[in-house]
Motif scaffolding. Structure first.
Motif, PDB file in Angstrom:
ATOM      1  N   TYR A 268       1.293  -1.167   0.342  1.00  0.00           N
ATOM      2  CA  TYR A 268      -0.229   0.159  -0.099  1.00  0.00           C
ATOM      3  C   TYR A 268       0.602   1.577  -0.145  1.00  0.00           C
ATOM      4  CZ  TYR A 268      -3.514   3.170   0.868  1.00  0.00           C
ATOM      5  OH  TYR A 268      -5.203   4.630   0.513  1.00  0.00           O
ATOM      6  N   GLU A 269       1.866   0.678   0.506  1.00  0.00           N
ATOM      7  CA  GLU A 269       2.748   1.845   0.641  1.00  0.00           C
ATOM      8  C   GLU A 269       3.585   2.447  -1.075  1.00  0.00           C
ATOM      9  OE1 GLU A 269       7.867   3.556   2.063  1.00  0.00           O
ATOM     10  OE2 GLU A 269       6.694   1.673   2.366  1.00  0.00           O
ATOM     11  N   ILE A 270       3.507   1.204  -1.159  1.00  0.00           N
ATOM     12  CA  ILE A 270       3.903   1.372  -3.059  1.00  0.00           C
ATOM     13  C   ILE A 270       2.807   2.132  -3.701  1.00  0.00           C
ATOM     14  CG2 ILE A 270       3.802   0.143  -5.036  1.00  0.00           C
ATOM     15  CD1 ILE A 270       6.015  -1.439  -3.701  1.00  0.00           C
ATOM     16  N   ILE A 271       1.369   1.969  -3.782  1.00  0.00           N
ATOM     17  CA  ILE A 271       0.690   2.594  -4.134  1.00  0.00           C
ATOM     18  C   ILE A 271       0.191   3.744  -3.617  1.00  0.00           C
ATOM     19  CG2 ILE A 271      -1.873   2.742  -3.900  1.00  0.00           C
ATOM     20  CD1 ILE A 271      -2.089  -0.518  -3.566  1.00  0.00           C
ATOM     21  N   ARG A 272       0.314   4.720  -2.592  1.00  0.00           N
ATOM     22  CA  ARG A 272       0.706   5.861  -1.545  1.00  0.00           C
ATOM     23  C   ARG A 272       1.549   6.719  -2.764  1.00  0.00           C
ATOM     24  NH1 ARG A 272       0.203   3.968   2.812  1.00  0.00           N
ATOM     25  NH2 ARG A 272       2.496   5.397   3.909  1.00  0.00           N
ATOM     26  N   ASP A 273       2.796   5.832  -2.950  1.00  0.00           N
ATOM     27  CA  ASP A 273       3.788   6.495  -3.193  1.00  0.00           C
ATOM     28  C   ASP A 273       3.848   6.634  -5.301  1.00  0.00           C
ATOM     29  OD1 ASP A 273       5.335   6.425  -1.521  1.00  0.00           O
ATOM     30  OD2 ASP A 273       7.082   5.999  -1.706  1.00  0.00           O
ATOM     31  N   ALA A 274       3.212   6.001  -5.204  1.00  0.00           N
ATOM     32  CA  ALA A 274       2.734   5.568  -7.153  1.00  0.00           C
ATOM     33  C   ALA A 274       1.811   7.073  -7.125  1.00  0.00           C
ATOM     34  CB  ALA A 274       2.427   4.523  -7.385  1.00  0.00           C
ATOM     35  N   LEU A 275       0.764   6.877  -6.372  1.00  0.00           N
ATOM     36  CA  LEU A 275      -0.115   7.999  -6.771  1.00  0.00           C
ATOM     37  C   LEU A 275       0.578   9.599  -6.401  1.00  0.00           C
ATOM     38  CD1 LEU A 275      -3.195   9.335  -6.787  1.00  0.00           C
ATOM     39  CD2 LEU A 275      -3.446   8.478  -4.719  1.00  0.00           C
ATOM     40  N   GLU A 276       1.297   9.634  -5.961  1.00  0.00           N
ATOM     41  CA  GLU A 276       2.023  11.036  -5.670  1.00  0.00           C
ATOM     42  C   GLU A 276       2.306  11.330  -6.986  1.00  0.00           C
ATOM     43  OE1 GLU A 276       2.426  13.314  -3.019  1.00  0.00           O
ATOM     44  OE2 GLU A 276       0.317  12.197  -2.750  1.00  0.00           O
ATOM     45  N   VAL A 277       3.788  10.306  -7.368  1.00  0.00           N
ATOM     46  CA  VAL A 277       4.615  10.713  -8.557  1.00  0.00           C
ATOM     47  C   VAL A 277       2.955  11.021 -10.067  1.00  0.00           C
ATOM     48  CG1 VAL A 277       6.107   9.523 -10.503  1.00  0.00           C
ATOM     49  CG2 VAL A 277       6.140   8.998  -8.295  1.00  0.00           C
ATOM     50  N   LEU A 278       2.395  10.714  -9.581  1.00  0.00           N
ATOM     51  CA  LEU A 278       1.223  10.955 -10.824  1.00  0.00           C
ATOM     52  C   LEU A 278       0.635  11.795 -10.744  1.00  0.00           C
ATOM     53  CD1 LEU A 278      -0.697   9.432 -13.063  1.00  0.00           C
ATOM     54  CD2 LEU A 278      -2.655   8.741 -11.724  1.00  0.00           C
ATOM     55  N   ARG A 279       0.354  12.541  -9.438  1.00  0.00           N
ATOM     56  CA  ARG A 279       0.115  13.970  -9.457  1.00  0.00           C
ATOM     57  C   ARG A 279       0.470  14.778 -10.177  1.00  0.00           C
ATOM     58  NH1 ARG A 279      -2.706  13.322  -3.405  1.00  0.00           N
ATOM     59  NH2 ARG A 279      -4.554  12.434  -3.790  1.00  0.00           N
ATOM     60  N   LEU A 280       1.865  14.370  -9.568  1.00  0.00           N
ATOM     61  CA  LEU A 280       3.128  15.210 -10.113  1.00  0.00           C
ATOM     62  C   LEU A 280       3.418  15.265 -11.433  1.00  0.00           C
ATOM     63  CD1 LEU A 280       6.619  14.166  -7.619  1.00  0.00           C
ATOM     64  CD2 LEU A 280       5.315  16.211  -7.738  1.00  0.00           C
ATOM     65  N   GLN A 281       3.283  14.408 -11.898  1.00  0.00           N
ATOM     66  CA  GLN A 281       3.484  14.156 -13.621  1.00  0.00           C
ATOM     67  C   GLN A 281       2.427  15.225 -13.726  1.00  0.00           C
ATOM     68  OE1 GLN A 281       2.563  10.346 -14.952  1.00  0.00           O
ATOM     69  NE2 GLN A 281       1.427  11.747 -17.315  1.00  0.00           N
ATOM     70  N   LEU A 282       0.852  15.217 -13.839  1.00  0.00           N
ATOM     71  CA  LEU A 282      -0.322  15.961 -13.624  1.00  0.00           C
ATOM     72  C   LEU A 282      -0.238  17.350 -13.844  1.00  0.00           C
ATOM     73  CD1 LEU A 282      -3.688  15.164 -12.784  1.00  0.00           C
ATOM     74  CD2 LEU A 282      -2.700  17.436 -12.255  1.00  0.00           C
ATOM     75  N   ARG A 283       1.072  17.982 -13.430  1.00  0.00           N
ATOM     76  CA  ARG A 283       1.752  19.213 -12.918  1.00  0.00           C
ATOM     77  C   ARG A 283       2.032  19.731 -14.674  1.00  0.00           C
ATOM     78  NH1 ARG A 283       0.634  21.459  -8.013  1.00  0.00           N
ATOM     79  NH2 ARG A 283      -0.021  19.959  -6.319  1.00  0.00           N
ATOM     80  N   HIS A 284       2.736  18.296 -14.909  1.00  0.00           N
ATOM     81  CA  HIS A 284       3.591  18.859 -15.804  1.00  0.00           C
ATOM     82  C   HIS A 284       4.066  18.251 -17.417  1.00  0.00           C
ATOM     83  CE1 HIS A 284       5.576  21.253 -12.423  1.00  0.00           C
ATOM     84  NE2 HIS A 284       6.338  20.017 -12.196  1.00  0.00           N
ATOM     85  N   GLN A 285       2.368  17.119 -16.806  1.00  0.00           N
ATOM     86  CA  GLN A 285       1.947  16.392 -18.201  1.00  0.00           C
ATOM     87  C   GLN A 285       0.972  16.082 -18.642  1.00  0.00           C
ATOM     88  OE1 GLN A 285       5.670  12.969 -17.918  1.00  0.00           O
ATOM     89  NE2 GLN A 285       5.987  13.764 -19.595  1.00  0.00           N
ATOM     90  N   PRO A 286       0.267  16.401 -19.617  1.00  0.00           N
ATOM     91  CA  PRO A 286      -1.284  15.213 -20.119  1.00  0.00           C
ATOM     92  C   PRO A 286      -1.467  14.093 -19.180  1.00  0.00           C
ATOM     93  CG  PRO A 286      -0.247  15.147 -21.867  1.00  0.00           C
ATOM     94  CD  PRO A 286       0.882  15.596 -20.849  1.00  0.00           C
ATOM     95  N   ILE A 287      -2.619  14.348 -18.680  1.00  0.00           N
ATOM     96  CA  ILE A 287      -2.592  12.864 -18.170  1.00  0.00           C
ATOM     97  C   ILE A 287      -4.300  12.618 -18.677  1.00  0.00           C
ATOM     98  CG2 ILE A 287      -4.409  11.670 -16.164  1.00  0.00           C
ATOM     99  CD1 ILE A 287      -1.081  11.834 -15.642  1.00  0.00           C
ATOM    100  N   GLY A 288      -5.238  11.700 -18.843  1.00  0.00           N
ATOM    101  CA  GLY A 288      -6.250  11.038 -19.736  1.00  0.00           C
ATOM    102  C   GLY A 288      -6.427  10.251 -20.766  1.00  0.00           C
ATOM    103  N   TYR A 289      -4.955   9.874 -21.688  1.00  0.00           N
ATOM    104  CA  TYR A 289      -5.277   9.343 -22.841  1.00  0.00           C
ATOM    105  C   TYR A 289      -5.433   7.661 -23.276  1.00  0.00           C
ATOM    106  CZ  TYR A 289      -3.855   7.090 -26.880  1.00  0.00           C
ATOM    107  OH  TYR A 289      -3.560   6.249 -28.072  1.00  0.00           O
ATOM    108  N   ASN A 290      -4.415   7.058 -22.061  1.00  0.00           N
ATOM    109  CA  ASN A 290      -4.635   6.080 -21.250  1.00  0.00           C
ATOM    110  C   ASN A 290      -5.828   5.440 -20.490  1.00  0.00           C
ATOM    111  OD1 ASN A 290      -1.452   6.978 -21.606  1.00  0.00           O
ATOM    112  ND2 ASN A 290      -1.998   5.254 -22.494  1.00  0.00           N
TER     113      ASN A 290
END
Length: 255
Positions: A158-180
């Motif tokens: 679950y720690e891995i899931i939380r860390d992945a979500l944080e990285v996804l949030r960072l990506q959303l700030r600088h790159q588009p999200i949604g296509y996949n």
């Protein structure tokens, strides 16, 4: 003679793998306005685990991650990114020589799971509707769970899931999200809900629409969502050429 077990198109030969390097994949999907993660329910213990496994001696980490994703989802050409190495010496210290989720009649090396191993975290973005969720040999179910469901995960998953979500949030700030994560055609409210779900907060409708359109990564279609009212929202699709350019070059501003 190498020991081997096979189930649901998954093979496991302990002598084929390195016993100190593994990978765990956080596979995100978006459905019913919820961000979900694909999980395995282990036999006997009914604990939850992330799709993953050990690295084969003759493959790269990227090849191993793609192999795991293909086996669990049936998909290839998935958006996939390595995000963190998990190397806490205690993360697998209490692993028994014979994990409870291993059937007695399944052959394996007795000490294979008892050793300390480092895992590499990957996250993937997939279209929920296209996934054929398939359990591995140690699991009885492969199913989607809301990312807020935090109980009953093995090790530090679950720690891995939380860390992945944080990285996804960072990506959303600088790159588009949604296509996949979205279907080929979607509405502006659906795209906004995806962003809000990932960020964990509401966004102003007008500001969101103005900002997302300024990136020029969307094509507005000449049709509205079916099944709604006369003034149901217009459908959009991603302009893949511009979307890829935005992935490579980044976006300005923040959410």
């Amino acid at each position: 003679m190498t020991k081997k077990i096979t189930l649901a198109k998954t093979s496991f030969e302990t002598k084929e793998f390195l016993d100190h390097i593994s990978l765990d994949c956080v596979i995100f999907g978006f459905h019913d306005n919820e961000l979900k993660v694909l999980t395995l329910q282990l036999k006997r213990t009914l604990e939850n685990a992330l799709p993953g496994g050990f690295l084969k001696k003759e493959e790269t980490l990227e090849e191993a991650a793609k192999r795991v994703l293909k086996e669990r989802t049936g998909l290839d050409q998935i958006f996939l990114k390595q995000f963190k190495v998990f190397s806490d010496p205690l993360r697998s210290k209490n692993n028994p020589q014979k994990p409870d989720y291993i059937d007695d009649d399944l052959p394996y090396d007795l000490d294979f799971f008892a050793k300390r191993f480092i895992t590499i975290g990957y996250y993937a973005l997939v279209d929920f509707t296209k996934v054929n969720a398939t359990p591995d040999v140690f699991s009885q179910k492969c199913e989607w769970k809301n990312i807020t469901e935090s109980s009953n995960y093995i090790l530090d998953h679950y720690e891995i899931i939380r860390d992945a979500l944080e990285v996804l949030r960072l990506q959303l700030r600088h790159q588009p999200i949604g296509y996949n994560l979205l279907p080929d055609k979607f509405t502006m409210p659906e795209l906004q809900k995806l962003y809000e779900t990932i960020l964990g907060r509401e966004l102003d409708r007008r500001n969101f629409q103005r900002k997302i359109l300024s990136y020029k990564i969307l094509n507005k279609l000449g049709e509205r969502k079916k099944g709604g009212a006369h003034k149901s929202p217009f459908l959009y699709e991603f302009n893949l050429e511009k979307y890829q350019k935005a992935l490579n070059e980044g976006l300005s501003g923040t959410w």
